[in-house]
Design a protein around this motif. Structure first.
Motif, mmCIF file in Angstrom:
data_model
loop_
_atom_site.group_PDB
_atom_site.id
_atom_site.type_symbol
_atom_site.label_atom_id
_atom_site.label_comp_id
_atom_site.label_asym_id
_atom_site.label_seq_id
_atom_site.Cartn_x
_atom_site.Cartn_y
_atom_site.Cartn_z
ATOM 1 N N UNK A 36 44.618 49.364 46.497
ATOM 2 C CA UNK A 36 44.631 48.469 45.322
ATOM 3 C C UNK A 36 45.156 47.060 45.624
ATOM 4 N N UNK A 37 46.086 46.934 46.567
ATOM 5 C CA UNK A 37 46.768 45.646 46.758
ATOM 6 C C UNK A 37 46.108 44.809 47.854
ATOM 7 N N UNK A 38 46.102 43.491 47.669
ATOM 8 C CA UNK A 38 45.655 42.620 48.750
ATOM 9 C C UNK A 38 46.730 42.618 49.838
ATOM 10 N N UNK A 39 46.353 43.045 51.038
ATOM 11 C CA UNK A 39 47.322 43.112 52.140
ATOM 12 C C UNK A 39 47.205 41.854 52.997
ATOM 13 N N UNK A 40 45.995 41.380 53.203
ATOM 14 C CA UNK A 40 45.728 40.183 54.014
ATOM 15 C C UNK A 40 46.082 40.435 55.473
ATOM 16 N N UNK A 42 41.161 44.676 39.828
ATOM 17 C CA UNK A 42 41.340 43.491 38.971
ATOM 18 C C UNK A 42 40.778 42.231 39.628
ATOM 19 N N UNK A 43 40.550 42.288 40.937
ATOM 20 C CA UNK A 43 40.021 41.121 41.658
ATOM 21 C C UNK A 43 38.501 41.117 41.655
ATOM 22 N N UNK A 44 37.908 39.973 41.998
ATOM 23 C CA UNK A 44 36.443 39.897 42.080
ATOM 24 C C UNK A 44 35.987 38.696 42.889
ATOM 25 N N UNK A 45 36.459 38.593 44.126
ATOM 26 C CA UNK A 45 36.070 37.418 44.915
ATOM 27 C C UNK A 45 34.714 37.609 45.596
ATOM 28 N N UNK A 62 37.867 36.337 51.932
ATOM 29 C CA UNK A 62 36.584 37.006 51.681
ATOM 30 C C UNK A 62 36.478 38.335 52.402
ATOM 31 N N UNK A 63 37.488 38.679 53.174
ATOM 32 C CA UNK A 63 37.459 39.867 54.031
ATOM 33 C C UNK A 63 37.413 41.168 53.243
ATOM 34 N N UNK A 64 37.103 42.242 53.948
ATOM 35 C CA UNK A 64 36.926 43.551 53.303
ATOM 36 C C UNK A 64 38.124 44.452 53.600
ATOM 37 N N UNK A 65 38.837 44.849 52.564
ATOM 38 C CA UNK A 65 39.948 45.798 52.763
ATOM 39 C C UNK A 65 39.672 47.146 52.109
ATOM 40 N N UNK A 82 55.215 42.357 55.998
ATOM 41 C CA UNK A 82 54.512 42.782 54.774
ATOM 42 C C UNK A 82 53.338 43.708 55.150
ATOM 43 N N UNK A 83 52.557 43.285 56.136
ATOM 44 C CA UNK A 83 51.400 44.105 56.546
ATOM 45 C C UNK A 83 51.892 45.461 57.046
#
Ligand SMILES: NC(=O)c1ccc[n+]([C@@H]2O[C@H](COP(=O)([O-])OP(=O)(O)OC[C@H]3O[C@@H](n4cnc5c(N)ncnc54)[C@H](O)[C@@H]3O)[C@@H](O)[C@H]2O)c1
Ligand SMILES: O=C/C=C/C=C(\O)C(=O)O
Length: 484
Positions: free
Chosen positions: A386-390, A413-416, A288-291, A337-338
């Motif tokens: 654009x990419x989820x980094x987490x 493209x995401x919408x959590x 749910x975090x904000x990137x 990855x991060x």
């Protein structure tokens, strides 16, 4: 050295799959090993779950089942420190965080769904018939059956019990496949299951990886009646394909690239506190975090500076030390990855307001730490936007009008989830409704009422869990039509 065994039919058993190392993210040391399940153990687990469903669990009155769920909650709380230590061994997260969120919610999930199942009703419709005598329709709920539960590593106990608790409340039995990174709390929960008297076979745990391993063996097993999954969107696609064979239902809580929107009429201190958590809590490893942050022009400079200061203020180290405010990320692979995204941001010409690399942490050289990082200056198509980094990082873009802010938030493209900050009531309602997400917070973040629908829009998932919505997934509704 701890060895994590599979939990099948009430017993801890070795798996016929490979045994692999379990690392402590704080130091990088190998502190345990995980015995993974082969096809034979997955088969045994599904068989045990079926036998329990057809046997004692399926026949148990709801009141008794509910009493057992409450005992599970109490059982976790009674061993709170062990669960806390287990979660920290797996994830390295600070005790201050895990003791406030992961473990209490792990226990609370059982109480919440014990309550929920008692107040969940069904439908009834009277209807006319040509002979004038009429008919009555009513529906009943039955457990869906044996549920495959596939879990991620970021909030292991919380996210696993978020699925296991409603599944059991509705009378299903489960086979859980924890993340290969975090075997500890799911295994420990097996002990609690036995201690409080949950019949054998109701809760089973199979360890191992995903593709061509325990995860896939489970999702492709014909004895599974439904699959609930939390994890990456691409894994969700693979699981959905597996579920298509036999037409099994899925509940998918997937990835995100969540936008935060801060308007210049927001309470700045509150916004900084909330957005600070949204960006950096659990080292940024919260779905749910904000990137992606969008901040209105009038407060843009001030907000960027203040968030960067916040990012620089975290203290790494021993998770049990009161002074530690940020833990490592889950694995060396995830750290790499991060950091690869940190390098991409730099190469793309980002202005790095805070962080940007891996910190030196005295005494914890081998730990998987990364710096909380704040960027500005990149365009909307940059990889870190654009990419989820987490990871503990965010990119900030200024906006002018409300329409522009909403359009930027929706450009994914995401919408959590989203987190909107404003003191204008009309704007709060408007923007929260216009952003295409499953969960919109206004002037808050991660404020959870467990009765509410939880899940993602667009590529962030299918279905909702929480409250009645969990009951819908974990039961099959049957209509009965009686001609009078
Ligand atoms: N929407 C939500 O509620 C939510 C919550 C937490 C995490 N997440 C997402 O989870 C991700 C991080 O977790 P992760 O890295 O553990 O996710 P992941 O998808 O890599 O793995 C999740 C689980 O799926 C298993 N798996 C992998 N491939 C599989 C396959 N082919 N068949 C069956 N099982 C398979 C893994 O072993 C693991 O147990 C992020 O994308 C995050 O956004 C979403
Ligand atoms: O990382 C994702 C966090 C999900 C949280 C929940 O599923 C919850 O609070 O129930």
């Amino acid at each position: 050295m701890t060895t994590y065994l599979n939990f099948i039919d009430g017993e801890f058993v070795q798996g016929s799959g490979p045994t692999f190392a379990n690392h402590y993210p704080v130091t990088g040391e190998v502190i345990g090993e995980v015995s993974s399940a082969g096809r034979a153990e997955v088969d045994a687990a599904v068989g045990a779950a079926r036998a329990a469903l057809n046997g004692p669990w399926g026949k148990m009155p709801v009141a008794e089942r509910v009493a057992l769920l409450r005992k599970l909650a109490a059982g976790i709380n009674a061993r709170f420190d062990e669960f806390l230590a287990a979660e920290i061994r797996d994830t390295g997260k600070p005790a201050s965080l895990a003791s406030h969120i992961d473990i209490p919610r792990g226990a609370a999930n059982f109480n919440v769904f014990a309550d929920q199942v008692l107040v969940t009703g069904t439908e009834c419709f009277e209807m006319d018939t040509p002979d004038g005598r009429g008919a009555v329709n009513y529906s009943i709920r039955r457990p869906r059956g044996v549920i495959g539960v596939i879990c991620p590593w970021n909030l292991p106990l919380l996210l696993m019990t978020w699925k296991v608790a409603p599944a059991l409340a509705c009378g299903n039995t489960v086979v859980v496949k924890p993340s290969e990174e975090t075997p500890a709390t799911a295994t420990l929960l097996g002990e609690v299951m036995n201690a409080v008297g949950i019949p054998r076979g109701v809760y089973n745990v199979v360890h191992g990886h995903g593709p061509d391993a325990a995860g896939e063996f489970l999702t492709t097993h014909p004895g599974i009646d439904g699959i609930t999954f939390t994890g990456e969107t691409r894994t969700g696609e693979a699981i959905m394909r597996a579920a298509a064979n036999g037409v099994r239902p899925v509940s998918l809580e997937l990835g995100g690239k969540n936008a935060g929107l801060v308007f210049d009429d927001a309470d700045l201190d509150a916004a900084l506190e909330g957005i600070g958590r949204a960006c950096f809590a659990n080292s940024g490893q919260v779905c749910l975090g904000t990137e992606r942050l969008y901040v209105q022009r009038g407060i843009y400079e001030q907000f960027c500076e203040a968030l960067a200061e916040k990012a620089k203020g975290f203290a790494f180290g021993d998770p049990f030390a009161k002074t530690t405010t940020m833990g490592p990320v889950i694995s060396a692979e995830h750290r790499d990855k991060v950091l690869s995204y940190y390098a991409k941001a730099k190469a793309a010409g980002a202005e790095i307001l805070a962080g940007g690399g891996a910190p030196e942490v005295d005494g914890f050289n081998g730990g998987y730490f990364v710096q909380p990082t704040v960027w500005t200056g990149l365009s909307a198509d940059a990889a870190v936007v654009t990419d989820e980094i987490f990871g503990p990082c965010t990119h900030i873009t200024p906006f002018d009008s409300e329409e522009e802010g909403v359009a930027m938030a929706n450009a994914s493209p995401y919408g959590l989830a989203t987190s909107v900050w404003t003191s204008n009531l009309g704007r709060a309602h408007r923007t929260a409704a216009q952003i295409e997400v499953g969960i919109a917070w206004v002037n808050s973040w991660f404020l959870r009422d467990l009765r509410t629908p939880f899940g993602g829009a667009k590529a962030s998932g299918i279905g909702r869990e929480g409250g009645i919505h969990s009951m819908e997934f974990y039961t099959e509704l049957r209509n009965i039509c009686i001609k009078l």
